[in-house]
Design a protein around this motif. Structure first.
Motif, PDB file in Angstrom:
ATOM      1  N   ARG A 258     102.701  15.002  37.065  1.00 29.08           N
ATOM      2  CA  ARG A 258     104.053  15.233  37.504  1.00 29.08           C
ATOM      3  C   ARG A 258     103.860  16.664  38.396  1.00 29.08           C
ATOM      4  O   ARG A 258     104.451  16.595  39.485  1.00 29.08           O
ATOM      5  N   LEU A 259     103.291  17.560  37.690  1.00 26.65           N
ATOM      6  CA  LEU A 259     103.047  18.903  38.486  1.00 26.65           C
ATOM      7  C   LEU A 259     102.262  18.746  39.864  1.00 26.65           C
ATOM      8  O   LEU A 259     102.631  19.511  40.988  1.00 26.65           O
ATOM      9  N   ASP A 260     101.206  17.899  39.828  1.00 28.89           N
ATOM     10  CA  ASP A 260     100.347  17.638  41.049  1.00 28.89           C
ATOM     11  C   ASP A 260     101.305  16.903  42.191  1.00 28.89           C
ATOM     12  O   ASP A 260     101.201  17.116  43.369  1.00 28.89           O
ATOM     13  N   SER A 261     101.918  16.078  41.597  1.00 27.34           N
ATOM     14  CA  SER A 261     103.024  15.342  42.745  1.00 27.34           C
ATOM     15  C   SER A 261     104.091  16.252  43.165  1.00 27.34           C
ATOM     16  O   SER A 261     104.438  16.202  44.294  1.00 27.34           O
ATOM     17  N   VAL A 262     104.573  17.094  42.484  1.00 27.78           N
ATOM     18  CA  VAL A 262     105.535  17.859  42.923  1.00 27.78           C
ATOM     19  C   VAL A 262     104.947  19.047  43.944  1.00 27.78           C
ATOM     20  O   VAL A 262     105.480  19.320  44.995  1.00 27.78           O
ATOM     21  N   SER A 263     103.706  19.471  43.793  1.00 31.33           N
ATOM     22  CA  SER A 263     103.066  20.403  44.557  1.00 31.33           C
ATOM     23  C   SER A 263     102.885  19.797  45.941  1.00 31.33           C
ATOM     24  O   SER A 263     102.933  20.514  46.898  1.00 31.33           O
ATOM     25  N   VAL A 264     102.697  18.462  46.078  1.00 33.30           N
ATOM     26  CA  VAL A 264     102.673  17.706  47.406  1.00 33.30           C
ATOM     27  C   VAL A 264     103.952  18.010  48.140  1.00 33.30           C
ATOM     28  O   VAL A 264     104.052  18.131  49.190  1.00 33.30           O
ATOM     29  N   LEU A 265     105.141  18.093  47.474  1.00 32.60           N
ATOM     30  CA  LEU A 265     106.482  18.210  48.175  1.00 32.60           C
ATOM     31  C   LEU A 265     106.870  19.528  48.440  1.00 32.60           C
ATOM     32  O   LEU A 265     107.715  19.576  49.205  1.00 32.60           O
ATOM     33  N   LEU A 266     106.208  20.592  47.901  1.00 31.90           N
ATOM     34  CA  LEU A 266     106.763  22.037  48.205  1.00 31.90           C
ATOM     35  C   LEU A 266     106.058  22.209  49.528  1.00 31.90           C
ATOM     36  O   LEU A 266     104.842  22.103  49.948  1.00 31.90           O
ATOM     37  N   PRO A 267     106.886  22.913  50.336  1.00 31.84           N
ATOM     38  CA  PRO A 267     106.423  23.375  51.682  1.00 31.84           C
ATOM     39  C   PRO A 267     105.371  24.438  51.613  1.00 31.84           C
ATOM     40  O   PRO A 267     104.781  24.581  52.483  1.00 31.84           O
ATOM     41  N   ASP A 268     105.526  25.466  50.707  1.00 29.67           N
ATOM     42  CA  ASP A 268     104.468  26.519  50.533  1.00 29.67           C
ATOM     43  C   ASP A 268     104.106  26.734  49.023  1.00 29.67           C
ATOM     44  O   ASP A 268     104.970  27.493  48.476  1.00 29.67           O
ATOM     45  N   THR A 269     103.206  26.384  48.463  1.00 27.46           N
ATOM     46  CA  THR A 269     102.811  26.540  47.293  1.00 27.46           C
ATOM     47  C   THR A 269     102.440  27.884  46.776  1.00 27.46           C
ATOM     48  O   THR A 269     102.827  28.285  45.539  1.00 27.46           O
ATOM     49  N   SER A 270     101.927  28.647  47.596  1.00 27.72           N
ATOM     50  CA  SER A 270     101.830  29.958  47.254  1.00 27.72           C
ATOM     51  C   SER A 270     103.127  30.552  47.010  1.00 27.72           C
ATOM     52  O   SER A 270     103.087  31.411  46.239  1.00 27.72           O
ATOM     53  N   LEU A 271     104.046  30.397  48.009  1.00 25.97           N
ATOM     54  CA  LEU A 271     105.356  31.182  47.568  1.00 25.97           C
ATOM     55  C   LEU A 271     105.891  30.755  46.374  1.00 25.97           C
ATOM     56  O   LEU A 271     106.589  31.562  45.514  1.00 25.97           O
ATOM     57  N   PHE A 272     105.695  29.438  46.138  1.00 22.45           N
ATOM     58  CA  PHE A 272     106.375  28.966  44.644  1.00 22.45           C
ATOM     59  C   PHE A 272     105.553  29.532  43.509  1.00 22.45           C
ATOM     60  O   PHE A 272     106.257  30.183  42.559  1.00 22.45           O
ATOM     61  N   LEU A 273     104.238  29.753  43.564  1.00 18.79           N
ATOM     62  CA  LEU A 273     103.527  30.232  42.510  1.00 18.79           C
ATOM     63  C   LEU A 273     104.047  32.136  42.442  1.00 18.79           C
ATOM     64  O   LEU A 273     103.851  32.515  41.477  1.00 18.79           O
TER      65      LEU A 273
END
Length: 106
Positions: free
Chosen positions: A23-38
């Motif tokens: 689930r986390l992997d699939s959501v990370s594909v949808l995030l425009p900027d994973t570094s900002l999320f982290l």
């Protein structure tokens, strides 16, 4: 290393963990900027963990402090939260950086 003894309970927990990772992997594909999320996730975790220890800092106080503005709470509390974030950016025992969740270069 001894082999893992797969009980039904352990297998169920393992399967749940794999599902959560998927689930986390699939959501990370949808995030425009994973570094900002982290970046924001780590800071939120730092604020929540520090609250357990009695600090009075909020996420907005931490962000103000990081961008060199005066937070609305005691500076010691915000510094404590900032130290928690810095610890996550610190090197492990081999000298390799574990994670870098800073927006600053270098």
């Amino acid at each position: 290393m001894p082999p893992i003894e797969w009980s039904s309970e352990l297998r169920e927990k393992f399967d749940q963990a794999l599902l959560a990772l998927g689930r986390l992997d699939s959501v990370s594909v949808l995030l425009p900027d994973t570094s900002l999320f982290l970046y924001m996730y780590v800071r939120k975790e730092a604020v929540l963990s520090s609250m357990i220890e009695g600090t009075q800092s909020s996420l907005s106080d931490l962000l103000m402090f990081e961008f060199e503005h005066q937070p609305a709470v005691p500076l010691n509390d915000v510094q404590e939260v900032s130290n928690y974030v810095a610890a996550l950016n610190h090197a492990d025992h081999t000298g390799n950086v574990i994670m870098n969740f800073s927006t600053k270069s270098g």
